[in-house]
Enzyme design. Sequence first.
Site, PDB file in Angstrom:
ATOM      1  CB  SER A  85      -0.872  -0.038   1.250  1.00 53.58           C
ATOM      2  OG  SER A  85      -1.672   1.097   1.261  1.00 53.58           O
ATOM      3  N   GLY A  86       0.572   2.185  -0.896  1.00 54.22           N
ATOM      4  CA  GLY A  86       1.333   3.434  -0.969  1.00 54.22           C
ATOM      5  C   GLY A  86       2.549   3.342  -1.848  1.00 54.22           C
ATOM      6  CB  THR A 121      -3.754   3.823  -7.465  1.00 56.33           C
ATOM      7  OG1 THR A 121      -4.087   2.775  -6.574  1.00 56.33           O
ATOM      8  CG2 THR A 121      -4.998   4.409  -8.045  1.00 56.33           C
ATOM      9  CG  ASN A 171      -1.674   5.818  -0.538  1.00 54.41           C
ATOM     10  OD1 ASN A 171      -1.728   7.036  -0.678  1.00 54.41           O
ATOM     11  ND2 ASN A 171      -1.788   4.966  -1.533  1.00 54.41           N
ATOM     12  CB  SER A 220      -4.825   3.711   0.949  1.00 58.79           C
ATOM     13  OG  SER A 220      -4.736   2.327   0.877  1.00 58.79           O
ATOM     14  CB  SER A 221      -6.976   1.398  -3.917  1.00 56.79           C
ATOM     15  OG  SER A 221      -6.124   2.233  -4.640  1.00 56.79           O
ATOM     16  N   GLY A 229      -1.424  -4.761  -2.376  1.00 48.53           N
ATOM     17  CA  GLY A 229      -0.182  -5.546  -2.306  1.00 48.53           C
ATOM     18  C   GLY A 229      -0.118  -6.363  -1.035  1.00 48.53           C
ATOM     19  CD  GLU A 233      -2.819  -4.562   3.320  1.00 42.67           C
ATOM     20  OE1 GLU A 233      -3.541  -5.094   4.188  1.00 42.67           O
ATOM     21  OE2 GLU A 233      -3.186  -3.593   2.634  1.00 42.67           O
TER      22      GLU A 233
HETATM   23  N1  LIG Z   1       4.860   8.264 -10.204  1.00 40.15           N
HETATM   24  C1  LIG Z   1       4.583   9.010  -9.143  1.00 40.15           C
HETATM   25  N2  LIG Z   1       4.930  10.310  -9.132  1.00 40.15           N
HETATM   26  C2  LIG Z   1       4.650  11.094  -8.075  1.00 40.15           C
HETATM   27  N3  LIG Z   1       4.015  10.675  -6.977  1.00 40.15           N
HETATM   28  C3  LIG Z   1       3.632   9.384  -6.899  1.00 40.15           C
HETATM   29  C4  LIG Z   1       3.868   8.495  -7.989  1.00 40.15           C
HETATM   30  N4  LIG Z   1       3.376   7.301  -7.654  1.00 40.15           N
HETATM   31  C5  LIG Z   1       2.828   7.443  -6.417  1.00 40.15           C
HETATM   32  N5  LIG Z   1       2.985   8.692  -5.977  1.00 40.15           N
HETATM   33  C6  LIG Z   1       2.531   9.240  -4.665  1.00 40.15           C
HETATM   34  O1  LIG Z   1       2.295   8.171  -3.793  1.00 40.15           O
HETATM   35  C7  LIG Z   1       0.967   8.172  -3.319  1.00 40.15           C
HETATM   36  C8  LIG Z   1       0.427   6.761  -3.198  1.00 40.15           C
HETATM   37  O2  LIG Z   1       0.319   6.185  -4.483  1.00 40.15           O
HETATM   38  P1  LIG Z   1      -0.796   5.134  -4.843  1.00 40.15           P
HETATM   39  O3  LIG Z   1      -0.672   4.856  -6.268  1.00 40.15           O
HETATM   40  O4  LIG Z   1      -2.093   5.577  -4.336  1.00 40.15           O
HETATM   41  O5  LIG Z   1      -0.357   3.896  -3.999  1.00 40.15           O
HETATM   42  P2  LIG Z   1      -1.013   2.458  -3.968  1.00 40.15           P
HETATM   43  O6  LIG Z   1      -2.116   2.447  -4.972  1.00 40.15           O
HETATM   44  O7  LIG Z   1       0.093   1.537  -4.301  1.00 40.15           O
HETATM   45  O8  LIG Z   1      -1.483   2.298  -2.605  1.00 40.15           O
HETATM   46  C9  LIG Z   1       0.203   8.959  -4.319  1.00 40.15           C
HETATM   47  O9  LIG Z   1      -0.892   9.585  -3.713  1.00 40.15           O
HETATM   48  C10 LIG Z   1       1.241   9.962  -4.794  1.00 40.15           C
HETATM   49  O10 LIG Z   1       1.278  11.053  -3.910  1.00 40.15           O
HETATM   50 MG   LIG Z   2      -4.031   2.128  -4.716  1.00 36.24          MG
END
Ligand SMILES: Nc1ncnc2c1ncn2[C@@H]1O[C@H](COP(=O)(O)OP(=O)(O)O)[C@@H](O)[C@H]1O
Ligand SMILES: [Mg+2]
Length: 1108
Positions: free
Chosen positions: A107-108, A112, A157, A160-161, A387, A389
């Site tokens: 997560s984070g 996404t 996050n 977080s989804s 992912g 956990e």
């Molecule tokens: N390629 C990227 N560039 C800039 N910031 C990113 C990028 N990928 C993730 N982040 C930052 O990380 C945070 C968490 O990403 P996210 O995709 O929501 O994580 P996950 O879906 O894996 O939990 C986002 O809100 C963003 O602030």
């Molecule tokens: Mg996500």
Amino acid sequence: MEVKTSLLDNMIGVGDMVLLEPLSEDSFIANLRNRFDHNEIYTYIGSVVISMNPYRSLPIFTPEKVEEYRNRNFYELSPHIYALADEAYRSLRDQDKDQCILITGESGAGKTEASKLVMSYVAAVCGKGQEVNKVKEQLLQSNPVLEAFGNAKTVRNDNSSRFGKYMDIEFDFKGDPLGGVISNYLLEKSRVVKQPRGERNFHIFYQLLSGASDDTLKKLKLDRDFSKYNYLSLDSAAVNGLDDAANFRTVRNAMQIVGFMEDEVQSVLELVAAVLKLGNIEFKPESRCNGNDESRIKDKNDLKEMCELLGTEQTVLERAFSYRTVEAKQEKVCTTLNVAQAYYARDALAKNLYSRLFSWLVTRINESIKAAPKSRHKVMGVLDIYGFEIFEENSFEQFIINYCNEKLQQIFIELTLREEQEEYIREGIEWTNIEYFNNAIICDLIENHQNGILAMLDEECLRPGTVTDETFLDKLNTICAEHLHFESRLSKSSKFLTDHSLPHNCFRIQHYAGKVLYRAEGFVDKNNDLLYRDLSQAMYKANHSLMKQLFPEGNPAKVNLKRPPTAGFQFRHSVGTLMRNLQTKNPNYIRCIKPNDKKASHIFTDSLVCHQVRYLGLMENVRVRRAGYAFRQAYEPCLERYKMLCKRTWPHWRGPAREGVEVLMADLTVPTEEFSYGRSKVFIRNPRTLFSLEERRRQCLQDLATLIQKIYRGWKCRSHFLLLKKSQIVVAAWFRRYAQQNKYKRIKSATTVVQSYTRGWQARKLLRELKYQKRCEEAVTTISAYWHGTQARRELRRLKEEARRKHAVAVIWAYWKGLKVRREYRKFFRANAGKKIYNFTIQRIMQKYFLGLKSTMPSMSPIDKSWPVKPYLFLDGVHSDLRRIFHLWRCKKYRSEFTEEKKAVFEEKLEASEIFKDKKALYASSVSQPFIGDYLEISKNPKYQKLNSAMDEKVLLADVVNKINRANGKGTARIFLLTKNSVVLADQKTGQVKASVPLPDLTSVSVSTQSDGFFALKLKEGSASAIKGDFLLSSEHLIEIITKLHRTGATAADSEQLNIDISDEFLVQFKHDKVCVKFIQGGPKNGNSVSCKRKNNRLLEVSVPSTV
Ligand SMILES: Nc1ncnc2c1ncn2[C@@H]1O[C@H](COP(=O)(O)OP(=O)(O)O)[C@@H](O)[C@H]1O
Ligand SMILES: [Mg+2]
């Protein structure tokens, strides 16, 4: 010319971990760190992309970057997620292979974001057009909607989804997007009712309260204040960098773009509000007489508002919170709920309501974005799933999530290895088996149908009798004890008996990514996912548009006594479907790693990264990849890259690329076991070999650079010299030309001067000559002019003299001729002239006379007596004739204008004049009096109505007359009537007819010559009327009466002409006697009136005043 680049150019660390040398966990992490510090967040392991979350925006996702990576080979540019997206899209479009993009990481870690980057890249490079753009927009806009309802702020996050998402994007044969299908997995619904410290509920609750208008909130019966709602955690309600209000607008907008109707949006918001309200319902205990505790709702206001929002009856819901009906076969048992159970029921309802709403949203979005059913679609699936956990306390959710990751790892191993093997076979390379850890055994531990953990959990849940988490753990302890990856204190395997890190109520599983300790508590409950039937039925009954769809099991018509499938079962089922789906597609991997736990940029925590690298199995990934050949490259780019290392291939190799590479390898004496020749690629076993090639290439490039530099410098100096030389010649040529030009100009101007003097002199000479010649010509002209003048004047004089003489002759001749003629014609001349002059004069006079007469003509009135005075005596006769003629003519004109009546009147007057003019003195006074005739207006006057009706003819004259009495000469008044045929006398007062005389019986009328009104009507002797004798009458209108009598008598067809006898003495027959009536000029004693006296028997004397 297109510049051929390679991943190997300007590489920071190594861009592809397969090339890492030596390969160890430390070097792996050091390489990641090195690249991360240089803002290189992407690194490859073969075709897998490792993505480090930068936690800040980097300028590498611009449209220019998209263009840069578009249609380029995977290893051509430095590692990027776009390269992977491009590769996937192109093989989908060009090779017709369905693709899936599997994004994993904790997560984070940026999963996404990565999925959004892939989607936006594909949207940017695929086809364009109005329809296509709409589809793209809808696909992209589904993200904000799902994120609002399915994402929440967690410790790890901020966005977080809290659900797994798999999206299939469908393309047509051209690679244009047609639509998509979204599948969602296991929403973390427990978050609706309770959030860990520092975390929030789902975004939509906060967005709704901050972003909705006051009006909307009022409609939803909500308050803006978060603190009013039990379900909203307050310690982290506001999140840095998260603008809930703005996001709410974005979500509303996105919903509109995706195709939600306004009323659908409203319904969704109502359900969200209802969940918030539900959280505020509280219960209090109430003791019953049977000793059982029962729950009661504390404050019913929230319940009431919630019921209004859902359209349910308050009592129904209230009952559903207090009682529970259990149906078994034919029996129905109703039990009361205590406070704890009531809270449980409330939370279960909230969780179910929300998670079902979420599933409905996904279905609704799918409805909007689904592609039209066409022939064949190509599909690109994007999987963004939670992912692996590992928390301190792991529960059912982690267990499920980690199971999902195990499955993904399985598919990764299967597909990667399969692909690797397929490539070797394709290229005809001998295949050596690769050692790697296959996690199939762990998957089996969890999902085995007989003795898998999930199967046993289901078994426990469905088993009658008391079922608790402890009984479940016991069961595990007995059945899984022998399993290599299962650990529990109480298992039969005694090796964990003394393991104090393993509490009694827990079990531990050795996942491929590490050991995870699960607490058994809550497993049974969560797996059951129980919602009391009373509640689902109450919800089904609600009047809200979505409720029937969300709670179909509440339909009383379809009561199903079977238990609904457990959460574990459902998940295993959907994961199974997903895996089967993924297996049919070509996989592309993105492995996300988060560099630190603080959501901070620039911080790289080795231990955290190391942990992720381990559980993601990245080292294994590299090893598997390197087990065969670490590096492979097609022959053409390989030859192109290294051809400078061998004289035979440098600078150009004319033969096939493979032979070129073979020559190259032989020349470089690379040991033959280090590489193999495939059909289209050369495979290099060890990265060291590649790096030595690269090193030699670098060396060679340096030498080549020196050579190029040398040649270039020589070329530059030479060309500079040549340029100088060329310039010198040009300068000299220009100067010479300039000098010659100047000299030429000088000579030319001198020549011009000399020439001009000579020409001047010649011209002046010529001018002089011409002037002299001109003067001579002028002199000659003058002289000849004078001479001609003299001549002309002389001739003129002569001609004048001649003319004078001729004139004199003519005059003399004319005088003489005149004299002669006058002498000859003198006698005729005088006689004629007199007559002519006379005639002329007379004519002139007549003309003047007539013209004068014309202007002095009298008026057209016949009584106008004026006439111009005669101007000439000799015209006397003519003048009076003209007067007469004019008068006659104007009388005729006057007459021609008469109407018939007027004509009759004048005729009467004319007759009167013929009878009386100059015969009777009375006449003159009658001329001016009009003849009226009916003086009595007999037909109109009612007095005479009887008399009038007695008349059968039209009355021509009616007047009052005096009938003279013979005896005394006195008069009696009588009405005198004249008709066409008779004369009637009647009594004046009574209108009684006294006498009626037919006109033929009348022979004559006698009157005097004087100015009296007496007249006698004489009757035919022997006629019927004559018996009484003649009538002597007097009237004021004598002239008119006599005239009319005369006219009527004349016109009566059978009568003779009535005689008018005018004399001063006449006889009147009275019965048998004849009496003489004599008229005398009366003296003054009689006054002005006429008087009649009887003188004797035979004489009546009428004296008439003389001046009447
Ligand atoms: N390629 C990227 N560039 C800039 N910031 C990113 C990028 N990928 C993730 N982040 C930052 O990380 C945070 C968490 O990403 P996210 O995709 O929501 O994580 P996950 O879906 O894996 O939990 C986002 O809100 C963003 O602030
Ligand atoms: Mg996500």
